[in-house]
Motif scaffolding. Sequence first.
Motif, short mmCIF file in Angstrom:
data_model
loop_
_atom_site.label_atom_id
_atom_site.label_comp_id
_atom_site.label_asym_id
_atom_site.label_seq_id
_atom_site.Cartn_x
_atom_site.Cartn_y
_atom_site.Cartn_z
N VAL A 251 0.77 -1.13 0.09
CA VAL A 251 0.05 0.11 0.12
C VAL A 251 0.89 1.25 0.08
CG1 VAL A 251 -1.93 -1.11 1.09
CG2 VAL A 251 -0.19 0.18 2.45
N SER A 252 2.24 1.18 0.26
CA SER A 252 3.09 2.53 0.19
C SER A 252 4.63 2.00 -0.06
CB SER A 252 3.03 2.77 1.74
OG SER A 252 3.85 2.09 2.59
N ALA A 253 5.02 3.21 -0.70
CA ALA A 253 6.51 3.22 -1.07
C ALA A 253 7.17 4.07 -0.18
CB ALA A 253 6.47 3.77 -2.34
N ASP A 254 8.24 3.65 0.65
CA ASP A 254 8.84 4.63 1.61
C ASP A 254 10.31 4.95 1.18
OD1 ASP A 254 9.30 5.90 4.31
OD2 ASP A 254 10.81 4.01 4.38
N HIS A 255 10.70 6.41 1.27
CA HIS A 255 11.75 6.77 0.92
C HIS A 255 12.78 7.23 2.29
CE1 HIS A 255 9.85 6.29 -2.96
NE2 HIS A 255 9.06 6.97 -2.48
N GLY A 256 13.98 6.77 2.59
CA GLY A 256 14.67 7.28 3.57
C GLY A 256 15.65 8.06 2.84
N VAL A 257 15.57 9.23 2.74
CA VAL A 257 16.41 10.46 2.20
C VAL A 257 17.17 11.01 2.90
CG1 VAL A 257 15.31 10.08 -0.17
CG2 VAL A 257 14.36 11.56 1.63
N LEU A 307 0.12 3.77 -4.68
CA LEU A 307 0.87 3.66 -3.61
C LEU A 307 1.08 4.99 -2.70
CD1 LEU A 307 3.85 1.39 -4.80
CD2 LEU A 307 2.03 0.80 -3.16
N VAL A 308 0.76 4.82 -1.38
CA VAL A 308 1.19 6.16 -0.58
C VAL A 308 2.64 6.28 -0.58
CG1 VAL A 308 1.02 6.75 1.79
CG2 VAL A 308 -0.95 5.47 0.82
N MET A 309 2.98 7.54 -0.61
CA MET A 309 4.40 7.86 -0.62
C MET A 309 4.86 8.53 0.67
SD MET A 309 6.42 10.79 -3.06
CE MET A 309 8.34 10.83 -3.07
N THR A 310 5.64 7.64 1.45
CA THR A 310 6.30 8.12 2.54
C THR A 310 7.67 8.65 2.72
OG1 THR A 310 6.83 6.26 3.52
CG2 THR A 310 4.56 6.67 3.85
N PHE A 358 -3.73 10.98 -4.28
CA PHE A 358 -2.28 10.85 -3.82
C PHE A 358 -2.17 11.24 -2.42
CE2 PHE A 358 1.78 13.32 -3.75
CZ PHE A 358 2.49 12.39 -3.86
N HIS A 359 -1.61 10.20 -1.67
CA HIS A 359 -1.50 10.66 -0.38
C HIS A 359 0.37 10.42 -0.15
CE1 HIS A 359 -5.50 8.70 1.19
NE2 HIS A 359 -5.29 9.56 0.50
N LEU A 360 0.51 11.63 0.65
CA LEU A 360 2.06 11.96 0.74
C LEU A 360 2.21 12.09 2.17
CD1 LEU A 360 4.94 12.65 -0.36
CD2 LEU A 360 4.11 15.00 -0.29
N VAL A 361 2.84 11.26 3.02
CA VAL A 361 3.28 11.15 4.40
C VAL A 361 4.54 11.75 4.75
CG1 VAL A 361 2.88 10.06 6.45
CG2 VAL A 361 1.53 9.35 4.61
N LEU A 362 4.62 12.91 5.32
CA LEU A 362 6.01 13.58 5.76
C LEU A 362 6.25 13.27 7.04
CD1 LEU A 362 5.33 16.87 3.82
CD2 LEU A 362 6.24 14.86 2.83
N PHE A 363 7.37 12.72 7.27
CA PHE A 363 7.99 12.42 8.54
C PHE A 363 9.40 13.29 8.80
CE2 PHE A 363 6.00 8.88 7.68
CZ PHE A 363 5.41 8.23 8.77
N ARG A 471 -7.20 5.15 6.80
CA ARG A 471 -7.66 6.15 5.68
C ARG A 471 -6.40 6.52 5.03
NH1 ARG A 471 -10.21 9.19 8.95
NH2 ARG A 471 -8.63 10.63 9.53
N VAL A 472 -5.34 6.86 5.85
CA VAL A 472 -3.98 7.59 5.09
C VAL A 472 -3.41 6.53 4.33
CG1 VAL A 472 -1.89 8.60 5.58
CG2 VAL A 472 -3.93 9.17 6.86
N PHE A 473 -3.24 5.21 4.94
CA PHE A 473 -2.54 4.14 4.02
C PHE A 473 -3.31 3.56 3.43
CE2 PHE A 473 0.72 5.67 7.26
CZ PHE A 473 1.97 5.48 6.56
N LYS A 474 -4.81 3.63 3.22
CA LYS A 474 -5.79 3.05 2.17
C LYS A 474 -5.90 1.74 2.43
CE LYS A 474 -4.15 6.13 -1.50
NZ LYS A 474 -3.54 6.30 -2.83
#
Length: 475
Positions: A251-257, A307-310, A358-363, A471-474
């Motif tokens: 359900v999501s794609a995660d990006h450790g940048v 895919l939810v983008m985190t 489009f769901h973009l989750v910002l950490f 809801r956020v991660f569908k």
Amino acid sequence: MSQSIAANPDRLFPADPGTRSIARDLMDRVRDLPIISPHGHVDAAVIEHNTPFPDPAALLVSPDHYVTRLIHASGVPLERLGPKAGAPAGAEAPAPDSRTVWREFCKAWPLFEGTASGYWLRNQFHSVFGLQHEISAETADASYDAISAKLLEPGFRPRELFKDFNIEVLATTDDPLDDLASHRAIAQDPTFHGRVLPTFRPDAYLNPANPLWSANVDRMIAAAGDGASGYAGYIAALANRRRYFVEHGAVSADHGVRTPATLKLDGGDASRLFDRLRSGQASGHDGEQFEAHMMYQMARMSVDDGLVMTIHPGSFRNHHQPTFNAFGADTGHDIPFAVNYTEAIRPLLQDFGTAKDFHLVLFTLDETVFSRELAPLAGFYPSVYLGAPWWFLDAPDAMLRFRSAVTETAGFSRSSGFIDDTRAFCSIPARHDASRRIEASFLARLVAEHRVSEERAHELIVDVVDSSPRRVFKL
């Protein structure tokens, strides 16, 4: 100090009796709700094969950089804590045995008072392992034996604990070329009740600073590039692998940048930059530009495939080079630094900030951006959600600071719900319990101050704990 503080029903609740009473009622509302864990690092194969947990030190000490870093800071060399990389290269002495590592940990236990790690561990010792007394240098062998005995019980296996912990959804973090065989086997097993979902984590394929980047790109193009080469084959391969993950439940794609920078390049410029990087003739700035462009591309693909983008930025990885050389990554010397979201994320949001679904989750690891940047962004852009306090910030006081910083601007509806972000399977219930107690405490204060009605607070805590992550991660 007695271990009984881990069982105190009022732990983490407000000291004021009236507010504490409200918090108790709110916690009762969500205490038994299932655990939704949309971002973590447990290995799916462990659940597929129901692999027994290792010894106490290998389970709770050596792989946990939250733990080893603080003991190391007190003057204990990492090689005495049995880090995952073993003894440093060239060392003559063998790595210490598990009981010896456990003794070092127990001797150092007073260091963890007041820390989040101390809270999680004390809670685990009591509620998961059934320890009746506080660990210490004097009780090291007794606690080691008690935990070892627990680990040998037939019911103390990952699948049984998955059920006992009341986990409904557990997301893993996976290499884009993983065949996801374990996820497939779990999904097809009629005896397993729960969802173990893969997460697309392409960092090693997007960041040219990674020493293996070019080799990873070769493998990806060969595996999924549809016969194309160069930048076109690279983009096609990423899109194809994302689709493969979706087909297997992701359900999501995660990006450790390193930073949240994004950059929009036209196809020709991106292709030429890609070729320059592949030839080894590019500068460090070129690499940063390419990674920023690929973050833009990942958002474009999320709009296409759902895919939810985190995004998890803001860590200076491997800060101490000698330790990295000796023991490898993830051994306790990753240090947060300041980030800028407002300008960095703008190129992405210009094109996709209002894109449908489009769901973009910002950490962040930089608390200063919670109220200054992230809450205002989430308070305008339909796509943006506030990622829960993460890593160094998934601690009781930091979680309260997060709520205080963001709620007046973005309310409750724009947050992602809690994420435990852990490899430590046995700590999952402790982490989620702590988060629920903090949410109850924050809402109780608003009720006590007549800013939110008690009836509405009961609705809000269910939304924050259960509805928001769904809801956020569908889900």
